[in-house]
Motif scaffolding. Structure first.
Motif, PDB file in Angstrom:
ATOM      1  N   PRO A 117       0.836  -1.210   0.000  1.00 44.48           N
ATOM      2  CA  PRO A 117       0.000   0.000   0.000  1.00 44.48           C
ATOM      3  C   PRO A 117       0.864   1.250   0.000  1.00 44.48           C
ATOM      4  N   VAL A 118       0.514   2.208  -0.851  1.00 46.61           N
ATOM      5  CA  VAL A 118       1.284   3.438  -1.011  1.00 46.61           C
ATOM      6  C   VAL A 118       0.383   4.618  -0.678  1.00 46.61           C
ATOM      7  N   GLY A 119       0.865   5.504   0.179  1.00 45.50           N
ATOM      8  CA  GLY A 119       0.124   6.717   0.470  1.00 45.50           C
ATOM      9  C   GLY A 119      -1.053   6.476   1.403  1.00 45.50           C
ATOM     10  N   GLU A 120      -2.074   7.272   1.217  1.00 47.76           N
ATOM     11  CA  GLU A 120      -3.249   7.260   2.076  1.00 47.76           C
ATOM     12  C   GLU A 120      -4.467   6.751   1.303  1.00 47.76           C
ATOM     13  N   PRO A 121      -5.458   6.223   2.019  1.00 45.99           N
ATOM     14  CA  PRO A 121      -6.690   5.799   1.326  1.00 45.99           C
ATOM     15  C   PRO A 121      -7.473   7.009   0.822  1.00 45.99           C
ATOM     16  N   HIS A 122      -8.196   6.804  -0.255  1.00 41.66           N
ATOM     17  CA  HIS A 122      -9.019   7.853  -0.853  1.00 41.66           C
ATOM     18  C   HIS A 122     -10.465   7.372  -0.940  1.00 41.66           C
ATOM     19  N   ARG A 123     -11.375   8.326  -0.784  1.00 42.29           N
ATOM     20  CA  ARG A 123     -12.803   8.038  -0.905  1.00 42.29           C
ATOM     21  C   ARG A 123     -13.430   9.010  -1.902  1.00 42.29           C
ATOM     22  N   PHE A 124     -14.306   8.459  -2.729  1.00 43.56           N
ATOM     23  CA  PHE A 124     -15.009   9.257  -3.730  1.00 43.56           C
ATOM     24  C   PHE A 124     -16.503   8.990  -3.538  1.00 43.56           C
ATOM     25  N   GLY A 125     -17.173   9.946  -2.924  1.00 45.29           N
ATOM     26  CA  GLY A 125     -18.564   9.754  -2.546  1.00 45.29           C
ATOM     27  C   GLY A 125     -19.531  10.051  -3.666  1.00 45.29           C
ATOM     28  N   TYR A 126     -20.734   9.489  -3.537  1.00 44.18           N
ATOM     29  CA  TYR A 126     -21.830   9.752  -4.456  1.00 44.18           C
ATOM     30  C   TYR A 126     -23.136   9.502  -3.724  1.00 44.18           C
ATOM     31  N   ASP A 127     -24.197  10.040  -4.272  1.00 42.54           N
ATOM     32  CA  ASP A 127     -25.527   9.934  -3.675  1.00 42.54           C
ATOM     33  C   ASP A 127     -26.444   9.232  -4.674  1.00 42.54           C
ATOM     34  N   LEU A 128     -26.946   8.053  -4.312  1.00 41.26           N
ATOM     35  CA  LEU A 128     -27.773   7.255  -5.207  1.00 41.26           C
ATOM     36  C   LEU A 128     -29.260   7.438  -4.964  1.00 41.26           C
ATOM     37  N   SER A 129     -29.644   8.500  -4.297  1.00 40.15           N
ATOM     38  CA  SER A 129     -31.062   8.795  -4.117  1.00 40.15           C
ATOM     39  C   SER A 129     -31.548   9.661  -5.270  1.00 40.15           C
ATOM     40  N   GLY A 130     -32.854   9.757  -5.404  1.00 41.78           N
ATOM     41  CA  GLY A 130     -33.423  10.607  -6.438  1.00 41.78           C
ATOM     42  C   GLY A 130     -33.668   9.867  -7.732  1.00 41.78           C
ATOM     43  N   THR A 131     -33.714  10.607  -8.808  1.00 40.35           N
ATOM     44  CA  THR A 131     -34.063  10.058 -10.106  1.00 40.35           C
ATOM     45  C   THR A 131     -32.896   9.273 -10.701  1.00 40.35           C
ATOM     46  N   ALA A 132     -33.201   8.531 -11.773  1.00 34.49           N
ATOM     47  CA  ALA A 132     -32.157   7.757 -12.438  1.00 34.49           C
ATOM     48  C   ALA A 132     -31.102   8.667 -13.060  1.00 34.49           C
ATOM     49  N   ALA A 133     -31.521   9.800 -13.609  1.00 33.30           N
ATOM     50  CA  ALA A 133     -30.563  10.735 -14.196  1.00 33.30           C
ATOM     51  C   ALA A 133     -29.618  11.295 -13.140  1.00 33.30           C
ATOM     52  N   HIS A 134     -30.161  11.587 -11.938  1.00 35.82           N
ATOM     53  CA  HIS A 134     -29.310  12.090 -10.852  1.00 35.82           C
ATOM     54  C   HIS A 134     -28.322  11.022 -10.403  1.00 35.82           C
ATOM     55  N   ARG A 135     -28.771   9.784 -10.274  1.00 36.87           N
ATOM     56  CA  ARG A 135     -27.867   8.705  -9.866  1.00 36.87           C
ATOM     57  C   ARG A 135     -26.763   8.499 -10.899  1.00 36.87           C
ATOM     58  N   ASP A 136     -27.133   8.543 -12.161  1.00 35.26           N
ATOM     59  CA  ASP A 136     -26.145   8.363 -13.216  1.00 35.26           C
ATOM     60  C   ASP A 136     -25.110   9.485 -13.199  1.00 35.26           C
ATOM     61  N   ALA A 137     -25.550  10.702 -12.973  1.00 34.40           N
ATOM     62  CA  ALA A 137     -24.618  11.825 -12.906  1.00 34.40           C
ATOM     63  C   ALA A 137     -23.681  11.695 -11.712  1.00 34.40           C
ATOM     64  N   GLN A 138     -24.201  11.219 -10.586  1.00 31.89           N
ATOM     65  CA  GLN A 138     -23.365  11.041  -9.409  1.00 31.89           C
ATOM     66  C   GLN A 138     -22.284   9.985  -9.654  1.00 31.89           C
ATOM     67  N   VAL A 139     -22.657   8.886 -10.294  1.00 30.10           N
ATOM     68  CA  VAL A 139     -21.675   7.832 -10.594  1.00 30.10           C
ATOM     69  C   VAL A 139     -20.613   8.354 -11.555  1.00 30.10           C
ATOM     70  N   ARG A 140     -21.030   9.104 -12.577  1.00 31.08           N
ATOM     71  CA  ARG A 140     -20.060   9.651 -13.532  1.00 31.08           C
ATOM     72  C   ARG A 140     -19.086  10.598 -12.841  1.00 31.08           C
ATOM     73  N   HIS A 141     -19.595  11.442 -11.948  1.00 30.60           N
ATOM     74  CA  HIS A 141     -18.730  12.407 -11.263  1.00 30.60           C
ATOM     75  C   HIS A 141     -17.728  11.689 -10.368  1.00 30.60           C
ATOM     76  N   ALA A 142     -18.176  10.665  -9.637  1.00 32.85           N
ATOM     77  CA  ALA A 142     -17.256   9.923  -8.771  1.00 32.85           C
ATOM     78  C   ALA A 142     -16.194   9.188  -9.596  1.00 32.85           C
ATOM     79  N   LEU A 143     -16.596   8.597 -10.709  1.00 35.35           N
ATOM     80  CA  LEU A 143     -15.631   7.905 -11.555  1.00 35.35           C
ATOM     81  C   LEU A 143     -14.634   8.878 -12.184  1.00 35.35           C
ATOM     82  N   THR A 144     -15.087  10.068 -12.534  1.00 37.53           N
ATOM     83  CA  THR A 144     -14.177  11.064 -13.095  1.00 37.53           C
ATOM     84  C   THR A 144     -13.093  11.433 -12.096  1.00 37.53           C
ATOM     85  N   ARG A 145     -13.469  11.673 -10.850  1.00 37.79           N
ATOM     86  CA  ARG A 145     -12.476  12.004  -9.829  1.00 37.79           C
ATOM     87  C   ARG A 145     -11.527  10.836  -9.568  1.00 37.79           C
ATOM     88  N   LEU A 146     -12.056   9.609  -9.590  1.00 31.72           N
ATOM     89  CA  LEU A 146     -11.210   8.426  -9.406  1.00 31.72           C
ATOM     90  C   LEU A 146     -10.184   8.305 -10.529  1.00 31.72           C
TER      91      LEU A 146
END
Length: 539
Positions: free
Chosen positions: A325-354
């Motif tokens: 293991p190198v460095g520190e752990p990282h977390r990329f949060g998202y919110d899966l509540s709400g509409t399908a479009a909102h959930r999809d946008a949250q997943v895309r944003h978290a994956l982009t940061r990752l």
């Protein structure tokens, strides 16, 4: 314990889809789009009914016959797109039917096992126990009979090739009976229902002008539609075509789309109306040449990032090529509540940061679990744990895989899929406590990310044995993290080789220790320090 499957590199994406908005449509444009969509939607509904009636008797001859019948009322290209869409929808319903059968079989196995045990029998970590009372046993026995009847009906439909498909969606159809809960009026529901049943799509044709003859988009964004023969009087251009007033632009992959259009390569289009926003959209899609995936050994050379997927965040940890293991752990949060479009946008944003973090660290691959909860979210499996069933049902595993693979391919990163068996349990057992420091808080999810990464690298999840304390003879001579793959004893303590070079204790030490006089004594009354005795007593 079940056998752990081998890790593998996920193949890259085979297609691309981009969407642009049709802004500032005139009233005449919308009237034509609605008329064409409703007319072709009626043809698609009729063709789907014929395809479902064919069942397993479907053949190339029956497919050609359906296409000839539709060609009389539209065109050969529209008929080809409709028949292909009907076949794909029937195949999707067939796969869903198979998944439903597997879920019923899993529930029946669990019920039969628990009903065979005495009432009140305790379970284990690997198998559930008996039911807690006679009343619960009775209700579960009735549920077993109900599931067996459902399974028999589903298997009979499967063998007969009979599927049930709702054009427009079963969920939207059932919403018609619960308009107050959905916050819709009957007119709003009717508009949404009709829009979902429209058919405004066309498959691309390589070599044709701009890659599509039915829905044509020029490089400057001018959209024109080939009208069916019955609606040819609505045309405002030559050859029975209607050209929309506004132009469309693709902000994402616009250059790649323009290259294909100018080269007359196939591009498929779909026009969709969003009733909630009152907007029209045009989606362009095309296939990519199959990209050969990198070998697994090559993907491991630069280290990996192990990612543990959770209900509200990705827990990621970077590991080098040796599994350290190198460095520190990282977390990329998202919110899966709400509409399908909102959930999809949250997943895309978290994956982009990752992926941005992965590029900065310089790793060559991302390791993720090959999750599939197809047979694991029934109430027979988890009993009264309703919130847990809702939790695993809400994880967007399929969409997450597709998003991550396509987004990682654009950044030159490989995706390694690993078996999810025991990663959380073994990660917490071997990595959570050793890596916890006053300035670093380790959770089970962070430790699971390390376990996932080590499995992707081909290393065992278990750490090296903890070294001896400082009061032992060999002191601290090896570290607890993973050494290089070829290092001796990388998964255990060093072998005991007697001799002066290793300063090991002679074999007869235990026998002579009792008769040997210690050379040091502890002066507890004065200095409380280790002092040398002035007189050595020897025999």
């Amino acid at each position: 314990m079940r056998e752990v499957a081998a890790s593998f590199v996920v193949p890259g994406p085979s297609g691309v889809a981009v969407r642009g908005r049709l802004k500032h449509l005139t009233a005449e444009d919308e009237r034509v789009l609605r008329a064409v969509g409703a007319y072709q939607g009626g043809l698609a509904s009729r063709d789907l009914k014929a395809r479902c009636a064919d069942g397993l008797k479907h053949s190339a001859e029956s497919w050609a016959g359906r296409k000839r019948e539709l060609t009389k009322e539209s065109s050969s290209r529209i008929a080809g797109a409709i028949t292909k869409a009907s076949h794909d929808q029937w195949a999707l319903a067939r796969r869903c039917q198979a998944a439903h059968i597997r879920s019923l079989e899993a529930g029946i196995r669990t019920l039969r096992h628990r009903l065979s045990l005495p009432v009140g029998a305790k379970g284990t970590k690997r198998a559930p126990g008996g039911y807690r009372s006679r009343g619960e046993w009775f209700h579960k026995s009735r549920r077993l009979k109900a599931l067996e009847d459902r399974l028999a009906a589903a298997v009979a439909d499967w063998q007969a090739g009979q599927v049930r498909v709702v054009r427009g969606g079963k969920r939207l159809l059932n919403t018609r009976h619960h308009l107050a809960e959905a916050g819709l009026s009957e007119e709003q529901w009717r508009e949404r229902w009709e829009a979902e049943r429209w058919f405004l799509a066309a498959d691309g044709e390589s070599g044709k002008r701009y890659g599509n003859e039915t829905i044509r988009v020029t490089p400057d964004g001018r959209v024109s539609i080939k009208l069916p023969a019955l609606l040819a009087h609505l045309a405002n251009s030559a050859h029975g075509r209607y050209t929309l007033t506004p132009a469309v632009a693709f902000a994402h992959r616009g250059g790649e789309w323009a290259d294909r259009v100018e080269g007359n390569r196939a591009v498929a289009y779909r026009i969709h109306y969003d009733t909630g926003r009152g907007r029209w959209y045009l989606t362009a899609s095309w296939q990519r040449p199959v990209v050969r995936t990198v070998p697994l050994e090559a993907a491991r050379t630069g280290g990996v990032i192990g990612v543990d997927t959770n209900a509200d965040h990705f827990a990621a940890y970077r590991l080098d090529a040796h599994g350290n293991p190198v460095g520190e752990p990282h977390r990329f949060g998202y919110d899966l509540s709400g509409t399908a479009a909102h959930r999809d946008a949250q997943v895309r944003h978290a994956l982009t940061r990752l992926l941005h973090w992965a590029r900065r660290t310089g790793v060559s691959a991302i390791a993720i679990e090959d999750l599939d909860f197809g047979a694991e979210k029934t109430r027979e499996k988890h009993g009264r744990r309703k919130r847990f069933r809702q939790l695993i049902s809400g994880l967007p595993t399929g969409k997450l895989k597709a998003r991550l693979v396509s987004m990682a391919a654009e950044r030159g990163l490989a995706i390694i899929a690993v078996d999810p068996a025991y990663t959380s349990m073994w990660g917490a057992q071997h990595w959570q406590k050793p890596l916890t420091t006053p300035h670093r808080r380790m959770s089970r999810h962070d430790a699971a990310g390390i376990a996932i990464g080590r499995r992707a690298l081909g290393h065992p999840i278990r750490r090296r044995t903890t070294p001896p304390s400082h009061d032992r003879s060999d002191r601290v001579r090896h570290r607890t993290v993973q050494a290089a793959p070829g290092a001796s004893g990388c998964e255990g303590p060093r072998p005991r080789i007697p001799g002066p070079r290793t300063r090991s204790v002679p074999p007869d030490t235990a026998r002579t220790r009792a008769t040997r006089t210690p050379k040091t004594v502890r002066d507890v009354r004065s200095t409380r320090m280790w002092v040398q005795d002035s007189l050595l007593l020897t025999e």
